[in-house]
Each structure stands twice: as structure tokens, then as C-alpha cells.
Design an enzyme around this catalytic site. Structure first.
Site, mmCIF file in Angstrom:
data_model
loop_
_atom_site.group_PDB
_atom_site.id
_atom_site.type_symbol
_atom_site.label_atom_id
_atom_site.label_comp_id
_atom_site.label_asym_id
_atom_site.label_seq_id
_atom_site.Cartn_x
_atom_site.Cartn_y
_atom_site.Cartn_z
ATOM 1 N N GLU A 164 -22.134 16.380 0.321
ATOM 2 C CA GLU A 164 -21.863 16.063 1.731
ATOM 3 C C GLU A 164 -20.925 17.105 2.343
ATOM 4 N N THR A 199 -17.534 1.366 0.333
ATOM 5 C CA THR A 199 -16.669 0.546 1.178
ATOM 6 C C THR A 199 -17.198 -0.873 1.395
ATOM 7 N N ASP A 210 0.856 -1.197 0.000
ATOM 8 C CA ASP A 210 0.000 0.000 0.000
ATOM 9 C C ASP A 210 0.880 1.231 0.000
ATOM 10 N N PHE A 211 0.522 2.194 -0.831
ATOM 11 C CA PHE A 211 1.331 3.408 -0.925
ATOM 12 C C PHE A 211 0.424 4.575 -1.293
ATOM 13 N N LYS A 233 -15.510 12.028 6.994
ATOM 14 C CA LYS A 233 -16.721 12.686 6.466
ATOM 15 C C LYS A 233 -17.882 12.558 7.453
ATOM 16 N N CYS A 237 -15.235 7.965 4.135
ATOM 17 C CA CYS A 237 -16.394 7.724 5.011
ATOM 18 C C CYS A 237 -16.179 8.199 6.453
ATOM 19 N N ILE A 238 -15.045 7.820 7.036
ATOM 20 C CA ILE A 238 -14.866 8.038 8.479
ATOM 21 C C ILE A 238 -14.755 9.535 8.824
ATOM 22 N N CYS A 277 -11.544 5.175 2.626
ATOM 23 C CA CYS A 277 -12.638 5.212 3.596
ATOM 24 C C CYS A 277 -12.166 5.729 4.950
ATOM 25 N N LYS A 292 -10.952 2.359 -15.703
ATOM 26 C CA LYS A 292 -11.434 1.254 -14.851
ATOM 27 C C LYS A 292 -11.095 -0.104 -15.475
ATOM 28 N N HIS A 349 -43.300 2.845 17.433
ATOM 29 C CA HIS A 349 -43.780 4.211 17.610
ATOM 30 C C HIS A 349 -43.130 4.842 18.834
ATOM 31 N N GLY A 364 -15.507 14.087 -9.137
ATOM 32 C CA GLY A 364 -15.333 12.680 -9.480
ATOM 33 C C GLY A 364 -13.915 12.214 -9.184
ATOM 34 N N ARG A 365 -13.692 10.919 -9.404
ATOM 35 C CA ARG A 365 -12.423 10.320 -8.999
ATOM 36 C C ARG A 365 -11.884 9.439 -10.128
ATOM 37 N N GLU A 370 -41.292 4.046 10.972
ATOM 38 C CA GLU A 370 -42.613 3.410 10.994
ATOM 39 C C GLU A 370 -43.489 3.875 9.830
HETATM 40 P P1 FAD Z 1 -9.198 2.450 -1.443
HETATM 41 O O1 FAD Z 1 -9.853 2.401 -0.114
HETATM 42 O O2 FAD Z 1 -9.132 3.771 -2.100
HETATM 43 O O3 FAD Z 1 -7.721 1.849 -1.250
HETATM 44 C C1 FAD Z 1 -6.786 1.803 -2.302
HETATM 45 C C2 FAD Z 1 -5.380 1.884 -1.708
HETATM 46 O O4 FAD Z 1 -4.420 1.481 -2.687
HETATM 47 C C3 FAD Z 1 -5.018 3.308 -1.305
HETATM 48 O O5 FAD Z 1 -4.405 3.316 -0.041
HETATM 49 C C4 FAD Z 1 -4.032 3.733 -2.392
HETATM 50 O O6 FAD Z 1 -3.144 4.738 -1.970
HETATM 51 C C5 FAD Z 1 -3.338 2.402 -2.666
HETATM 52 N N1 FAD Z 1 -2.645 2.331 -3.958
HETATM 53 C C6 FAD Z 1 -3.036 2.844 -5.162
HETATM 54 N N2 FAD Z 1 -2.147 2.523 -6.111
HETATM 55 C C7 FAD Z 1 -1.183 1.781 -5.518
HETATM 56 C C8 FAD Z 1 -0.005 1.147 -5.986
HETATM 57 N N3 FAD Z 1 0.362 1.181 -7.276
HETATM 58 N N4 FAD Z 1 0.774 0.490 -5.089
HETATM 59 C C9 FAD Z 1 0.433 0.413 -3.785
HETATM 60 N N5 FAD Z 1 -0.683 0.984 -3.291
HETATM 61 C C10 FAD Z 1 -1.488 1.657 -4.147
HETATM 62 N N6 FAD Z 1 -18.248 4.741 0.847
HETATM 63 C C11 FAD Z 1 -19.208 4.323 1.699
HETATM 64 O O7 FAD Z 1 -19.573 3.147 1.660
HETATM 65 N N7 FAD Z 1 -19.772 5.182 2.618
HETATM 66 C C12 FAD Z 1 -19.405 6.472 2.720
HETATM 67 O O8 FAD Z 1 -19.944 7.202 3.541
HETATM 68 C C13 FAD Z 1 -18.391 6.938 1.839
HETATM 69 N N8 FAD Z 1 -17.967 8.210 1.932
HETATM 70 C C14 FAD Z 1 -16.952 8.642 1.121
HETATM 71 C C15 FAD Z 1 -16.525 9.961 1.248
HETATM 72 C C16 FAD Z 1 -15.533 10.435 0.443
HETATM 73 C C17 FAD Z 1 -15.072 11.860 0.586
HETATM 74 C C18 FAD Z 1 -14.935 9.576 -0.528
HETATM 75 C C19 FAD Z 1 -13.840 10.078 -1.414
HETATM 76 C C20 FAD Z 1 -15.342 8.266 -0.661
HETATM 77 C C21 FAD Z 1 -16.373 7.782 0.165
HETATM 78 N N9 FAD Z 1 -16.827 6.466 0.073
HETATM 79 C C22 FAD Z 1 -17.830 6.036 0.906
HETATM 80 C C23 FAD Z 1 -16.268 5.520 -0.928
HETATM 81 C C24 FAD Z 1 -15.236 4.554 -0.275
HETATM 82 O O9 FAD Z 1 -14.263 5.293 0.427
HETATM 83 C C25 FAD Z 1 -14.577 3.704 -1.356
HETATM 84 O O10 FAD Z 1 -15.592 3.056 -2.097
HETATM 85 C C26 FAD Z 1 -13.636 2.633 -0.773
HETATM 86 O O11 FAD Z 1 -12.625 3.212 0.008
HETATM 87 C C27 FAD Z 1 -13.007 1.827 -1.919
HETATM 88 O O12 FAD Z 1 -12.094 0.879 -1.414
HETATM 89 P P2 FAD Z 1 -10.919 0.278 -2.329
HETATM 90 O O13 FAD Z 1 -10.330 -0.833 -1.549
HETATM 91 O O14 FAD Z 1 -11.424 0.019 -3.689
HETATM 92 O O15 FAD Z 1 -9.878 1.482 -2.490
HETATM 93 P P1 NAP Z 2 -19.213 11.369 -8.906
HETATM 94 O O1 NAP Z 2 -20.334 10.621 -8.312
HETATM 95 O O2 NAP Z 2 -18.497 10.807 -10.064
HETATM 96 O O3 NAP Z 2 -19.775 12.839 -9.291
HETATM 97 C C1 NAP Z 2 -19.002 13.791 -9.907
HETATM 98 C C2 NAP Z 2 -19.707 15.149 -9.862
HETATM 99 O O4 NAP Z 2 -18.846 16.134 -10.409
HETATM 100 C C3 NAP Z 2 -20.984 15.176 -10.690
HETATM 101 O O5 NAP Z 2 -21.899 16.041 -10.067
HETATM 102 C C4 NAP Z 2 -20.490 15.753 -12.031
HETATM 103 O O6 NAP Z 2 -21.481 16.453 -12.741
HETATM 104 C C5 NAP Z 2 -19.447 16.730 -11.556
HETATM 105 N N1 NAP Z 2 -18.418 16.986 -12.558
HETATM 106 C C6 NAP Z 2 -17.680 16.072 -13.220
HETATM 107 N N2 NAP Z 2 -16.813 16.688 -14.054
HETATM 108 C C7 NAP Z 2 -17.015 18.006 -13.912
HETATM 109 C C8 NAP Z 2 -16.416 19.148 -14.502
HETATM 110 N N3 NAP Z 2 -15.445 19.032 -15.415
HETATM 111 N N4 NAP Z 2 -16.857 20.368 -14.116
HETATM 112 C C9 NAP Z 2 -17.829 20.489 -13.208
HETATM 113 N N5 NAP Z 2 -18.437 19.450 -12.611
HETATM 114 C C10 NAP Z 2 -18.031 18.210 -12.957
HETATM 115 O O7 NAP Z 2 -18.058 11.646 -7.858
HETATM 116 P P2 NAP Z 2 -17.946 11.819 -6.294
HETATM 117 O O8 NAP Z 2 -19.002 12.676 -5.702
HETATM 118 O O9 NAP Z 2 -16.538 12.213 -6.123
HETATM 119 O O10 NAP Z 2 -18.149 10.368 -5.718
HETATM 120 C C11 NAP Z 2 -17.314 9.294 -6.100
HETATM 121 C C12 NAP Z 2 -17.840 8.016 -5.531
HETATM 122 O O11 NAP Z 2 -17.511 7.933 -4.137
HETATM 123 C C13 NAP Z 2 -19.358 7.885 -5.601
HETATM 124 O O12 NAP Z 2 -19.763 7.229 -6.781
HETATM 125 C C14 NAP Z 2 -19.703 7.108 -4.373
HETATM 126 O O13 NAP Z 2 -19.918 5.753 -4.678
HETATM 127 C C15 NAP Z 2 -18.529 7.261 -3.437
HETATM 128 N N6 NAP Z 2 -18.982 8.048 -2.258
HETATM 129 C C16 NAP Z 2 -19.914 7.511 -1.415
HETATM 130 C C17 NAP Z 2 -20.376 8.256 -0.347
HETATM 131 C C18 NAP Z 2 -21.416 7.676 0.582
HETATM 132 O O14 NAP Z 2 -21.621 6.474 0.539
HETATM 133 N N7 NAP Z 2 -22.079 8.476 1.388
HETATM 134 C C19 NAP Z 2 -19.912 9.531 -0.149
HETATM 135 C C20 NAP Z 2 -18.981 10.050 -1.016
HETATM 136 C C21 NAP Z 2 -18.525 9.297 -2.087
HETATM 137 P P3 NAP Z 2 -22.373 15.797 -13.925
HETATM 138 O O15 NAP Z 2 -23.549 15.159 -13.245
HETATM 139 O O16 NAP Z 2 -22.720 16.958 -14.772
HETATM 140 O O17 NAP Z 2 -21.498 14.793 -14.637
#
Ligand code: FAD
Ligand code: NAP
Length: 603
Positions: free
Chosen positions: A309, A449, A147-148, A172, A169-170, A164, A421, A578, A398-399, A583
Site C-alpha cells: 500500500e 480495525t 492509553d500510551f 493510509k 487506515c486513516i 488505525c 500474541k 449498469h 510485520g508488527r 455488476e
Molecule cells: P491499536 O489500534 O494499535 O491500539 C492499541 C493502543 O494501545 C495504542 O494506542 C498503543 O499505544 C496502546 N498501548 C500499548 N501498550 C500499552 C500500555 N502498556 N499501556 C497503555 N497503552 C498501551 N485495518 C483495517 O481494517 N483497514 C485498513 O485499511 C488498515 N490499514 C492499516 C494500515 C497500516 C499502515 C497499519 C499499520 C494497520 C492498518 N490496519 C488496517 C490495521 C488496524 O490499524 C489494526 O488492526 C487496529 O488498529 C487494531 O486495533 P487494536 O485496538 O487492537 O490496537
Molecule cells: P505482515 O502481513 O505480517 O507481512 C509482513 C511482510 O514482511 C511479509 O511480506 C514478510 O515476508 C515480510 N518480512 C517479514 N520479515 C522479514 C524480514 N526479516 N526481511 C524481509 N521481509 C520480511 O505485516 P504488515 O504488512 O505489516 O501488516 C500487518 C497487519 O496489519 C496485516 O496482517 C493486516 O491485517 C493489517 N493491515 C491491514 C490493512 C488493510 O486492511 N488494508 C493495511 C495494512 C495493514 P514473508 O511473506 O516472506 O514472510
């Protein structure tokens, strides 16, 4: 080769086979032969191939092969003088370990194929990677997890556990809780609490408390890996061969490591928009939760989970917040609920929405913590205009999957060029037989997560525990932790209409008023419950939507019920608890079709 008769051809075959190693009798155009050759390539094992369609006596050799093995079809595979068979038999031998045993008997091949450093290397120590590593190790395998964290452009970095725990998640949810407390304090006076007017939020105290907790979790994960005897290295992984990874640690020291199988779980990182000033002056969620200073007046760009959020809790902590929305709120979610969330953020949290705009440039007016930034933008179809000054600009657009520049092409792992992806099948298999992918890097799957964890555990159990259970990616519940929380499971109304047709659906809905809101006289019309039922399927609930307090807690139980085939009749025959918000689902009677009011009048 001169023409030979069948008996001489037999001698040729026997001579080739008796030389040992891997010999594949093949035809260059045969797809099954290609699969077998790819298998040995993936295993890193040298093989000798005889392309029967390319040599003069090919057909006679094929006759001779029938005499020797009883098999006329190609591919016809031999390992260490032993007949393995055709394509299916070879893959079967790979799955049941026979192939590994045969290869191990060949000294020159043993080096290449069976003396791997590890049974499994997991790349990524987040939700999915940790789960897969620990489960595989529990099942007796020798596991390495790498992990890095690459620092953000502004230098933020963090420990073991992935998104997360560290930047998702945490933190947040804890910041969301800080925001809910502000609301609670507003309400407290109507319940008789008396305190001075000077309630003030201290960002540093909140941030330090959250970071301390995260550090304890980072430590806990390291201990858990040690307890489970998973080897952990804080190093960046890059493929340099089908079974070989180069790991570069934080000091830049490189090591070369091999494994029989790989699980990829690299997750995603926030995307930058690519306009002047974004990486220099702006932050993302990767910076926000450890920010050493209060962000002040903030512009949030984006309109999905992360954007709404973060905008929600920052506003409730008392900051001036503006959200710049390119198109719609919460794409993919039920749009009726998405708009109710938006209305609440504007009407009750003082958040400003700039709709149909994107930023074009960010300039620094003044450095500082926070400094001041000048933002320019343009309407989705317009000229650049000055949008205003902010202390902080938070991009949540987005991510991107962490799949680039880590040698996936070296192994031939297919990556969607547009999204970054990795396409996988229902068993989390990539196109390369010994490489699997789980979590956020998977194409077309929910980025949550618990989804990553479930996929990781089940994959390890299938690989090493004899299980056949697959991860069920359908009917996954989720909650958006906006100031008024939104929990849902199953289909949005739009999706249900597309799938089943409007006439085949009955939508039941109602507003409801949490009892806790009565004394503070909070507006009752905001909270809302909706179920979408498939009429031809016994009114089975195919969509569940809840907008109100504790939405995650409410939605989880109903998600279980939906897995069990929840119907409207079952809901009606369930006695409610209730007085609660949940409910409401046991007494829903107004259908959308009826057009009757959904307002609540009493308890
Ligand atoms: P990650 O948890 O992202 O882990 C990937 C790890 O691999 C990272 O540590 C990364 O640095 C490492 N890595 C990458 N490339 C390499 C490499 N080449 N070599 C070694 N290590 C590497 N989900 C929920 O269910 N509930 C929520 O409330 C929620 N809130 C969120 C809020 C925010 C702001 C964000 C950004 C996400 C949230 N999510 C939430 C989404 C959730 O965090 C992700 O779906 C989850 O962490 C994905 O897990 P993963 O194992 O795929 O990747
Ligand atoms: P996302 O769901 O991919 O949404 C990206 C947002 O950015 C959309 O509103 C999109 O608008 C906008 N956008 C994209 N490109 C843009 C640009 N060039 N200029 C302006 N706006 C732009 O991304 P995310 O909110 O980062 O969430 C990523 C994932 O993390 C989610 O899919 C979710 O599964 C996870 N997550 C989960 C939780 C939770 O469980 N509570 C919380 C946070 C994150 P358009 O609609 O116009 O494309």
C-alpha cells in the site's frame, strides 16, 4: 493432629469454618481444587486451605464434611461461614455475583476483593479498547481506559485512537486518495479538461491536511469518552498484581489502580529487522504519515499489506519506489490476485521489485530531510551485495504485539513466546479468568480495525449486558488499498482447494473494463473478478475476489450476501446495476475448468 472419630472431626470442620474468611477443603492432586484455589488467587483473596490427602485424619474430615454440607467431594468451599460448594458452584457464584456479596461481608476480605477502584480497566485506547470502554460504560460500569504511545526510535508520537486513526487506515487511505487523484488527473484530459503541464504534488500540504484531520479525531475520541463517562488517562499500564496496575503518565508520575476485570487491547508496533542502521536511519509506517518532508527515492522492505500500500501511493505521488521482497507477495491472500497486483504495480506504476532479497545493512551517506542512505542486501541464499542509494528506507516487515515488559507474567497471563500474541478462546478469555484480550494482540485472528471494534463491543455486552453473542471471526471482508485495489472475502483459491478439494469447487472468473477507463484508453486486462463455489453445497460462494476500482465499496455488500449463504444461483438471478464494475458478479459464466477466455469485448 491425633486420630479423631467422625463426631470430633465434625467439630474440627465447624471450628475451621466458624473462623470466617475463605476455607477450602481440598486434595493436593485434584485439578478442580487447583481451579478453585487459582480463582481466589486471581481475585487477590487470601484463603485457608486444608489438603485432606496430606493430613492424618483427612478421610474422617471428609466424612464429617458430608455430614455438615451434604457434599463429600472436594473442593468444598466456605466463604464467611457460608457453604458455597464445589468447583462448579464456586464458579457459578462468581459469575452470578453471590461470591462477591459473600466476600463483601468479610471486612478483611472486602478490602482485598470488592473495593476495586474500577469495575473494568481497559489497557489500550485504539479501535478495540475504545469500543469496549464506551460499551461497558454505557452498560453502567465504572471504566478506566489507559492509553500510551511509546515514541518511535525517530521520535514520532501521536494522540488517542490507536493505530488505525493515527498511523494506519486513516492516513493510509487519505494518501492512497492523493495517489488516485494523480491518476484521475492523467485521465482528465481525455474527458476534455485542459490545464498546464506543471501538476506538482506538495507533500507538506497533504501531510498537514491529514494530520489536522487526525488531531480532530483525537479530540473527538476524548470528548466521546467524557460523554460516556469513561475515565481516560494518558498513561502506560503495567500489571503489578492480579487486580492491580501501575500507570505511569507522560510526566513520569505513577499511580496504582485496581479493577475487578481487565480488557487488554494494546495492539502492535512495527517490527525492526535488527540489522546495522535500521533504527538509526530507517523509518516505518509509524513515522511515514507525519514525516515533515517528502521521502524522495524510497526503498520499501516487505511485501504484504503495509509494504504494497505504501509503495503504491508513494509511486503514484511521483517518487521513485523499489520494493524488496523476501519471498512472495501478500502471503495468505489468493496468489493469482497477489501476482496481478504486483504486475500492475510494476507495469503501470513504475515500481521496481527486487525479489528474493533481504537487506543486511543501511549506512548513512548524508544526513538531511531526506538524506541519502546506502543499502546492502543479500539474495535469500547468497552473499552480501550493494543494493543502491535511497533517500528513505521504509521497513514494513510485520508488527509485534505490545505484550512484553508490562507485567503479564505477574498475573500469569499466557503469551505465545514466539509471536508475543495472547491466546484467547471464543469468548476472548485469556487463561486468567478476569483478564480478556481483543484486537491485534489476539493470537490467530485477523488484524483489522472493524474486527477489533466488533470484538470489543460484543465482549462488553457479554460481560455486562447479559448477552451471549460471540464475535464471528469467519468470512471477514478486507481490502488491500494498492493502486489497483483488491477486495476479498472468504477463502483464497489455494485454501479452498486444501479445504474442499479441486474437484469439488467451481471457479468462475472474468476480466472486466471499468467504463471510466474507456476514454483514457487504460488497458482493460488488469481488472479481474473471481468467485469460488462449493459444488456440493448448492454452489455456495466460499471465496470472493475483486481487483478493480473501489474494491472496498464493492466487496462490503457481497460480504453481507456471503454471511447470508450467497450461492451462484442467487448471483445469477440478481439483476446488475449498469454501468458498474460490481455488476460483473451477476453475469459470471466462464469457469476456470473450461479454459475459455475471460477477456471482455464490450459492455
Ligand atoms: P491499536 O489500534 O494499535 O491500539 C492499541 C493502543 O494501545 C495504542 O494506542 C498503543 O499505544 C496502546 N498501548 C500499548 N501498550 C500499552 C500500555 N502498556 N499501556 C497503555 N497503552 C498501551 N485495518 C483495517 O481494517 N483497514 C485498513 O485499511 C488498515 N490499514 C492499516 C494500515 C497500516 C499502515 C497499519 C499499520 C494497520 C492498518 N490496519 C488496517 C490495521 C488496524 O490499524 C489494526 O488492526 C487496529 O488498529 C487494531 O486495533 P487494536 O485496538 O487492537 O490496537
Ligand atoms: P505482515 O502481513 O505480517 O507481512 C509482513 C511482510 O514482511 C511479509 O511480506 C514478510 O515476508 C515480510 N518480512 C517479514 N520479515 C522479514 C524480514 N526479516 N526481511 C524481509 N521481509 C520480511 O505485516 P504488515 O504488512 O505489516 O501488516 C500487518 C497487519 O496489519 C496485516 O496482517 C493486516 O491485517 C493489517 N493491515 C491491514 C490493512 C488493510 O486492511 N488494508 C493495511 C495494512 C495493514 P514473508 O511473506 O516472506 O514472510
Amino acid at each position: 493432629m491425633a486420630p479423631v472419630d467422625r463426631s470430633k472431626a465434625r467439630v474440627v470442620v465447624e471450628r475451621k469454618v466458624s473462623a470466617g474468611g475463605v476455607v477450602i477443603f481440598s486434595k493436593s492432586f485434584c485439578p478442580f481444587c487447583t481451579q478453585v484455589k487459582d480463582l481466589f488467587k486471581d481475585l487477590g483473596v487470601h484463603y485457608e486451605v486444608v489438603e485432606l490427602d496430606k493430613i492424618e485424619n483427612g478421610s474422617t474430615l471428609q466424612e464429617a464434611l458430608l455430614d455438615v454440607t451434604g457434599q463429600k467431594t472436594v473442593p468444598n468451599v466456605f466463604v464467611n461461614k457460608t457453604h458455597v460448594g464445589g468447583c462448579d458452584s464456586t464458579f457459578q457464584a462468581r459469575a452470578n455475583g453471590r461470591l462477591a456479596r459473600l466476600l463483601a461481608e468479610v471486612p478483611q476480605l472486602a478490602d482485598q476483593s470488592t473495593s476495586y477502584d474500577y469495575d473494568l480497566i481497559v489497557v489500550g485506547g485504539g479501535s478495540g479498547g475504545l469500543a469496549a470502554s464506551k460499551e461497558a460504560s454505557t452498560l453502567g460500569k465504572k471504566v478506566l481506559m489507559l492509553d500510551f504511545v511509546v515514541p518511535t526510535p525517530l521520535g514520532a508520537t501521536w494522540g488517542l485512537g490507536g493505530t488505525c486513526v493515527n498511523v494506519g487506515c486513516i492516513p493510509k487511505k487519505l494518501m492512497h486518495q492523493a495517489a488516485l487523484l494523480a491518476h484521475g488527473m492523467d485521465d482528465a484530459r481525455s474527458f476534455g479538461w485542459e490545464f498546464g503541464d506543471q501538476a506538482k504534488h506538495n507533500w507538506e500540504t497533504m501531510k498537514n491536511g491529514i494530520q489536522d484531520y487526525i488531531h480532530s479525531l483525537n479530540f473527538g475520541y476524548r470528548v466521546a469518552l467524557r460523554t460516556k463517562t469513561v475515565t481516560y488517562d494518558n498513561a502506560l499500564a503495567k500489571f503489578i498484581g492480579p487486580h492491580t496496575i501501575k500507570a505511569t503518565n507522560t510526566q513520569g508520575v505513577e499511580s496504582t489502580l485496581t479493577a475487578e476485570t481487565f480488557v487488554l487491547a494494546m495492539g502492535e508496533r512495527p517490527r525492526y529487522i535488527g540489522i546495522p542502521g535500521d533504527k538509526e536511519y530507517c523509518i516505518t509506517s509509524d513515522d511515514l504519515f507525519s514525516l515533515s518532508y517528502c521521502p524522495g527515492e524510497t526503498l520499501v522492505v516487505g511485501a504484504s499489506y503495509v509494504a504494497l500500500e505504501c509503495a503504491g501511493f508513494l509511486a503514484r505521488l511521483g517518487l521513485s519506489v523499489t520494493v524488496m521482497i523476501r519471498s512472495i507477495l501478500l502471503r495468505g491472500f489468493d496468489q493469482q490476485l497477489a501476482n496481478l497486483i504486483g504486475d500492475y504495480m510494476v507495469d503501470h506504476c513504475g515500481i521496481k521489485f527486487i525479489r528474493q532479497f533481504v537487506p543486511t545493512k543501511v549506512e548513512q551517506i548524508e544526513a538531511g530531510t531526506p538524506g541519502r542512505l546506502r543499502v546492502f542486501g543479500k539474495a535469500t541464499e547468497g552473499e552480501e551485495t550493494y543494493m543502491g542509494e535511497f533517500n528513505t528506507v521504509l521497513f514494513a516487515i510485520g508488527r509485534d504485539a505490545c505484550t512484553r515488559n508490562i507485567g503479564l507474567d505477574t498475573v500469569g497471563i499466557k503469551v505465545n513466546a514466539k509471536t508475543g500474541k495472547i491466546p484467547v478462546d471464543e469468548y476472548e478469555r485469556t487463561n486468567v479468568p478476569h483478564v480478556y484480550a481483543i484486537g491485534d494482540i489476539q493470537e490467530g485472528r485477523l488484524e483489522l480495525t472493524p474486527v477489533a471494534i466488533q470484538a470489543g463491543v460484543l465482549l462488553a455486552q457479554r460481560l455486562y449486558g447479559g448477552s451471549t453473542v460471540k464475535c464471528d471471526y469467519l468470512t471477514v471482508p478486507t481490502t488491500v488499498f494498492t493502486p489497483l485495489e483488491y477486495g476479498c472475502c472468504g477463502l483464497s483459491e489455494e485454501r479452498a482447494v486444501t479445504m474442499y478439494g479441486e474437484d469439488n469447487l467451481e471457479v468462475y472468473h472474468s476480466n472486466f473494463k471499468p467504463l471510466e477507463w474507456v476514454l483514457p484508453q487504460r488497458e482493460p486486462t488488469q481488472c479481474y473478478a473471481k468467485i469460488i463455489c462449493h459444488m456440493q453445497d448448492d454452489e455456495r460462494v466460499v471465496g470472493f475476489h475483486f481487483l478493480g476500482p473501489n474494491a472496498g465499496e464493492v466487496t462490503q455488500g457481497f460480504a453481507v450476501a456471503m454471511k447470508c449463504g450467497l450461492t451462484k444461483t442467487t448471483l445469477d438471478s440478481t439483476i446488475g446495476i449498469h454501468p458498474t464494475c460490481a455488476e460483473i458478479f451477476t453475469t459470471l459464466s466462464v469457469t476456470k475448468r473450461s479454459g475459455h477466455t475471460t477477456e471482455v469485448t464490450g459492455c
